[in-house]
Design a protein around this motif. Structure first.
Motif, mmCIF file in Angstrom:
data_model
loop_
_atom_site.group_PDB
_atom_site.id
_atom_site.type_symbol
_atom_site.label_atom_id
_atom_site.label_comp_id
_atom_site.label_asym_id
_atom_site.label_seq_id
_atom_site.Cartn_x
_atom_site.Cartn_y
_atom_site.Cartn_z
ATOM 1 N N PRO A 178 0.695 -1.221 -0.066
ATOM 2 C CA PRO A 178 -0.072 -0.080 -0.031
ATOM 3 C C PRO A 178 0.957 1.374 -0.186
ATOM 4 C CG PRO A 178 0.132 -1.070 2.135
ATOM 5 C CD PRO A 178 0.727 -1.628 1.244
ATOM 6 N N PHE A 179 1.270 1.761 -1.066
ATOM 7 C CA PHE A 179 2.087 2.890 -1.496
ATOM 8 C C PHE A 179 1.125 3.609 -2.546
ATOM 9 C CE2 PHE A 179 5.651 0.122 -0.416
ATOM 10 C CZ PHE A 179 6.201 0.957 0.617
ATOM 11 N N TRP A 180 1.056 4.999 -2.420
ATOM 12 C CA TRP A 180 0.497 5.807 -3.664
ATOM 13 C C TRP A 180 1.053 6.881 -3.781
ATOM 14 C CZ3 TRP A 180 -1.657 4.113 1.285
ATOM 15 C CH2 TRP A 180 -2.470 3.092 1.073
ATOM 16 N N LYS A 181 1.084 7.273 -5.209
ATOM 17 C CA LYS A 181 2.034 8.409 -5.657
ATOM 18 C C LYS A 181 1.046 9.758 -6.168
ATOM 19 C CE LYS A 181 5.594 5.215 -7.750
ATOM 20 N NZ LYS A 181 5.711 4.484 -8.964
ATOM 21 N N LYS A 182 1.590 10.801 -5.566
ATOM 22 C CA LYS A 182 0.799 12.125 -6.184
ATOM 23 C C LYS A 182 1.926 12.763 -6.912
ATOM 24 C CE LYS A 182 -1.031 15.255 -3.257
ATOM 25 N NZ LYS A 182 -1.943 16.084 -2.537
ATOM 26 N N GLU A 183 1.733 12.940 -8.128
ATOM 27 C CA GLU A 183 2.576 13.728 -8.846
ATOM 28 C C GLU A 183 2.089 15.309 -8.924
ATOM 29 O OE1 GLU A 183 3.545 10.069 -11.899
ATOM 30 O OE2 GLU A 183 2.382 11.679 -12.488
ATOM 31 N N THR A 184 3.433 15.984 -9.114
ATOM 32 C CA THR A 184 3.007 17.653 -9.368
ATOM 33 C C THR A 184 3.533 17.711 -10.714
ATOM 34 O OG1 THR A 184 3.502 18.038 -6.986
ATOM 35 C CG2 THR A 184 3.456 20.046 -8.721
ATOM 36 N N ARG A 185 2.252 18.340 -11.658
ATOM 37 C CA ARG A 185 2.598 18.706 -13.109
ATOM 38 C C ARG A 185 2.432 20.055 -13.113
ATOM 39 N NH1 ARG A 185 -1.549 13.727 -15.016
ATOM 40 N NH2 ARG A 185 -0.471 12.129 -13.576
ATOM 41 N N GLN A 186 2.533 20.389 -14.357
ATOM 42 C CA GLN A 186 2.350 21.959 -14.681
ATOM 43 C C GLN A 186 1.017 22.283 -14.391
ATOM 44 O OE1 GLN A 186 3.715 22.490 -18.886
ATOM 45 N NE2 GLN A 186 5.103 24.089 -17.948
ATOM 46 N N ASP A 187 -0.011 21.286 -14.410
ATOM 47 C CA ASP A 187 -1.317 21.774 -14.230
ATOM 48 C C ASP A 187 -1.761 21.414 -12.818
ATOM 49 O OD1 ASP A 187 -1.514 19.191 -14.652
ATOM 50 O OD2 ASP A 187 -3.120 18.941 -15.813
ATOM 51 N N GLY A 188 -0.949 21.334 -11.834
ATOM 52 C CA GLY A 188 -1.490 20.964 -10.603
ATOM 53 C C GLY A 188 -1.010 19.267 -9.994
ATOM 54 N N GLU A 189 -1.545 18.959 -8.977
ATOM 55 C CA GLU A 189 -1.400 17.678 -8.243
ATOM 56 C C GLU A 189 -2.222 16.827 -8.793
ATOM 57 O OE1 GLU A 189 -1.065 18.486 -4.086
ATOM 58 O OE2 GLU A 189 0.958 19.117 -4.241
ATOM 59 N N HIS A 190 -1.682 15.602 -9.214
ATOM 60 C CA HIS A 190 -2.659 14.588 -9.589
ATOM 61 C C HIS A 190 -2.203 13.043 -8.953
ATOM 62 C CE1 HIS A 190 -4.025 16.764 -12.988
ATOM 63 N NE2 HIS A 190 -2.939 17.282 -13.160
ATOM 64 N N TRP A 191 -3.136 12.334 -8.371
ATOM 65 C CA TRP A 191 -2.756 11.033 -7.843
ATOM 66 C C TRP A 191 -2.661 10.163 -9.085
ATOM 67 C CZ3 TRP A 191 -1.575 9.849 -2.924
ATOM 68 C CH2 TRP A 191 -1.865 10.718 -2.079
ATOM 69 N N VAL A 192 -1.560 9.335 -8.950
ATOM 70 C CA VAL A 192 -1.462 8.249 -9.920
ATOM 71 C C VAL A 192 -2.727 7.453 -9.791
ATOM 72 C CG1 VAL A 192 -0.004 6.499 -11.088
ATOM 73 C CG2 VAL A 192 1.059 8.860 -10.071
ATOM 74 N N GLU A 193 -3.187 6.827 -10.769
ATOM 75 C CA GLU A 193 -4.583 6.381 -10.605
ATOM 76 C C GLU A 193 -4.414 4.738 -10.580
ATOM 77 O OE1 GLU A 193 -7.785 7.612 -13.012
ATOM 78 O OE2 GLU A 193 -7.718 9.536 -12.018
ATOM 79 N N SER A 194 -3.296 4.217 -11.276
ATOM 80 C CA SER A 194 -3.061 2.693 -11.075
ATOM 81 C C SER A 194 -1.810 2.545 -11.889
ATOM 82 C CB SER A 194 -4.323 2.107 -11.982
ATOM 83 O OG SER A 194 -3.927 2.448 -13.569
ATOM 84 N N ASN A 195 -1.143 1.478 -11.313
ATOM 85 C CA ASN A 195 0.039 1.130 -11.959
ATOM 86 C C ASN A 195 0.073 0.712 -13.340
ATOM 87 O OD1 ASN A 195 2.369 1.532 -10.134
ATOM 88 N ND2 ASN A 195 1.724 -0.242 -9.066
ATOM 89 N N THR A 196 1.021 0.917 -13.988
ATOM 90 C CA THR A 196 1.176 0.438 -15.420
ATOM 91 C C THR A 196 1.640 -1.042 -15.465
ATOM 92 O OG1 THR A 196 3.557 0.837 -15.529
ATOM 93 C CG2 THR A 196 2.059 2.758 -16.046
ATOM 94 N N ASP A 197 1.317 -1.759 -16.579
ATOM 95 C CA ASP A 197 1.882 -3.062 -16.516
ATOM 96 C C ASP A 197 3.191 -2.940 -16.749
ATOM 97 O OD1 ASP A 197 2.116 -2.183 -19.349
ATOM 98 O OD2 ASP A 197 0.645 -3.573 -20.091
ATOM 99 N N GLY A 198 3.934 -2.166 -16.759
ATOM 100 C CA GLY A 198 5.531 -2.037 -16.735
ATOM 101 C C GLY A 198 6.024 -2.265 -18.108
ATOM 102 N N LEU A 199 5.122 -2.131 -19.202
ATOM 103 C CA LEU A 199 5.651 -2.394 -20.563
ATOM 104 C C LEU A 199 6.279 -1.177 -21.216
ATOM 105 C CD1 LEU A 199 3.298 -5.259 -21.661
ATOM 106 C CD2 LEU A 199 5.623 -5.428 -20.814
#
Lengths: 75, 145, 145, 75
Positions: free
Chosen positions: B124-145
């Protein structure tokens, strides 16, 4: 009876609560309803009871810790 | 076998060197496989200037211990080191380190690969990114590809 | 992309650190997978006190370059570092290092795993071990299990 | 015509030759016979012509480098 309810990440921000204690719940779903004042459940919300993944229908008991959070995104 | 949650930036290579020196692995292992996940400065085509990593401490500890235990049951491993960063993270910072030591190569390689997948799906870890248009929670992990 | 044949003992972690600093990888990569094979002080239940690694230099160079090229065609990799030791080797010495950098985790993990298998099956290196009862050529690679 | 023939590892020790030049061969197998004075071939010996894996039946030409060696054991 005392059940601790936790919210994490985007769910913590949406609900506006990180941690609360409720006095009664039969299931994780009922704990959600009481702790959030019946907020709508996001489709992908995950449930943990005492640090193990569980379901909204899972039973909760006095002293349990129930956590709600979005899909995990670590690593 | 060691699991660490780091609040501050860490050097994954130095952590491996230190771990190897402190352990009694010397001359027994023939294979070391490692994976390091680090923060890129872009994600899904958007620039990311910083990131916050939140976690559920007690459950994180339990799950990382469970995953380590499962890996040791499934493969013949001499040692495992897992480090996961939390808190404020800057581009290029290491986020996760997994290192596996074994006598023969497949155990360390396969365990390392399995551990990062299992960690990404269960811990249970969660990432919140700061982009130019503000903060966004990463909604799901990629499949790694 | 770099391939080195080392006549002398090398520090695999320092080699990775140096390579990462010299390259222009900074902030682009999200994933680093490495494999290090090192000399154990026993093999097939016999104590091994030292080892000599012979190779066929021109063919080794060609095959390691081919394998690197094949890995780059098959996976989306940002960088590859391969180091292989030859000559007189002592227990605990690193023998081979493979490091792969990519944006996403599966490319580096899968390429690293594939490269060590392909190297072991194709690259013309041969090990001669010194045991208590004398020198023995290693007759074939194990399956890694 | 000149063909360089190399032996590596245990095969180099068994044959007693690391490197020799022969004046003619049509195939790798013939190069083996000439360079080794028809020594028996170990079952698992590998062949490379000009640094690429080949077979005992593979043709060789003037200037080629033919190498014989046991199964590889690097990594």
């Amino acid at each position: 009876m005392s059940i601790q309810v936790k919210f994490f990440a985007s769910l913590r921000e949406t609900i506006g609560v990180a941690d609360t204690t409720i006095s009664h719940a039969d299931s994780a779903g009922q704990a959600w309803d009481i702790a959030t004042n019946k907020a709508e459940r996001p489709v992908n919300v995950l449930v943990a009871i005492n640090l193990e993944y569980a379901h909204f229908t899972s039973a909760v008991q006095d002293g349990d810790e129930v956590a709600f959070f979005p899909p995990v995104t670590g690593g | 076998m060691s699991i660490y949650i780091e609040q501050q930036a860490f050097d994954p290579w130095q952590a491996i060197i230190d771990h190897q020196q402190q352990s009694d692995l010397n001359k027994q292992f023939g294979a070391t496989a490692t994976f390091i996940g680090s923060m890129r400065d872009f994600n899904e085509d958007a620039d990311v200037s910083q990131m916050v990593l939140e976690h559920y401490p007690a459950m994180t500890e339990r799950y990382l211990n469970q995953l380590e235990q499962q890996a040791r049951e499934r493969w013949d491993l001499l040692d495992i080191l897992i480090i996961h960063r939390v808190g404020d993270i800057k581009p290029a910072d290491p986020i996760v380190l997994i290192a596996c030591w074994s006598a023969h190569r497949r155990a360390s390689l396969d365990a390392c690969s399995w551990l990062i997948e299992a960690l990404k799906h269960q811990a249970p870890f969660w990432k919140k990114e700061t982009r130019q248009d503000g903060e966004h929670w990463v909604e799901s992990n990629t499949d790694g590809l």
